[in-house]
Enzyme design. Sequence first.
Site, PDB file in Angstrom:
ATOM      1  CG  HIS A 165      -1.865   1.275   1.279  1.00 29.59           C
ATOM      2  ND1 HIS A 165      -3.299   1.025   0.576  1.00 29.59           N
ATOM      3  CD2 HIS A 165      -1.757   2.351   1.656  1.00 29.59           C
ATOM      4  CE1 HIS A 165      -3.778   2.308   0.800  1.00 29.59           C
ATOM      5  NE2 HIS A 165      -2.880   3.002   1.202  1.00 29.59           N
ATOM      6  CB  CYS A 166       1.782   3.557  -2.693  1.00 27.29           C
ATOM      7  SG  CYS A 166       2.813   5.059  -2.756  1.00 27.29           S
ATOM      8  CG  PHE A 167       1.086   5.057   3.856  1.00 23.90           C
ATOM      9  CD1 PHE A 167      -0.143   4.765   4.112  1.00 23.90           C
ATOM     10  CD2 PHE A 167       2.097   4.024   3.878  1.00 23.90           C
ATOM     11  CE1 PHE A 167      -0.600   3.765   5.217  1.00 23.90           C
ATOM     12  CE2 PHE A 167       1.706   2.941   4.710  1.00 23.90           C
ATOM     13  CZ  PHE A 167       0.656   2.863   5.285  1.00 23.90           C
ATOM     14  N   GLY A 189      -2.208   6.964  -1.763  1.00 23.65           N
ATOM     15  CA  GLY A 189      -3.393   6.511  -0.948  1.00 23.65           C
ATOM     16  C   GLY A 189      -3.867   5.343  -1.513  1.00 23.65           C
TER      17      GLY A 189
END
Length: 259
Positions: A108-110, A113
């Site tokens: 999951h790439c913050f 998002g």
Amino acid sequence: MLKLRILNTVAPSYFLAVCITTTILQSYIFIPAIFADDVLRFWSHSGFHFAFYLYVSVNVLGNYFFILWYPSESLQCSTTAADGHHTLQAGSHFCKLCSKVILKRDHHCFFTGNCIGNRNMRYFLMFGWWTSIVCLYSLVVGVAYLSTEYHLSFENPLTFLTLLPLSFVHFFFSLIPSFQLFLVLMLYIWLGIGLTCAGFCCQQILLVARGRTWYHLKKGLPPVRCTPWGVNLHDVFGKRWLLGCFFPIPTVHIDPKDK
């Protein structure tokens, strides 16, 4: 989970703030002050450097947009009526932050998002690559500006180990202006983001070539598919991979079975 959701909201704002700040510094301060408008010296012409920065920035934002435009959720999952558990397609995993089933989920790439999976891995790799270029380029130009305008010396390789703490001390005693301290902080931001993106991008390409994902590596799971590295790279980068390396265009064919 609450901290992760907060980070998932704050990180894209941080990315946008760094982009806007970098663009303002490059367009109105660094490039006009360092590079001349001598037509005979093409490589040091301000127009050339501004065009280069604009080209790299378009690649960063374009691939960032495609990461969001091509989400990696998979609709091929079923829920049993007895216990409510998901029966997932092979290679799919459920993301608690996205509340979706992600096909070939990597992580999951913050900063976006969004989850990185089968449909947007290619755009994520190019996003990381071009982000590292624009950050390291801004770092070099920022160092040149500080050397020219504030007469800072970067000849010693250990300068970066002492530059930030010394700048804070000098600012505390009113020995340097606040704008100089701000530029020093930006140098460290560009250095950190540039090296992180470059290293992470190289690692991801190696995982893709081996048919693995970061999720499988972290969980100790076997590869998603045991195929040659050329086939794995082709599945991620698509047929027009060379054109996609230089321009932010869609290059990946979406299999209807993955929808």
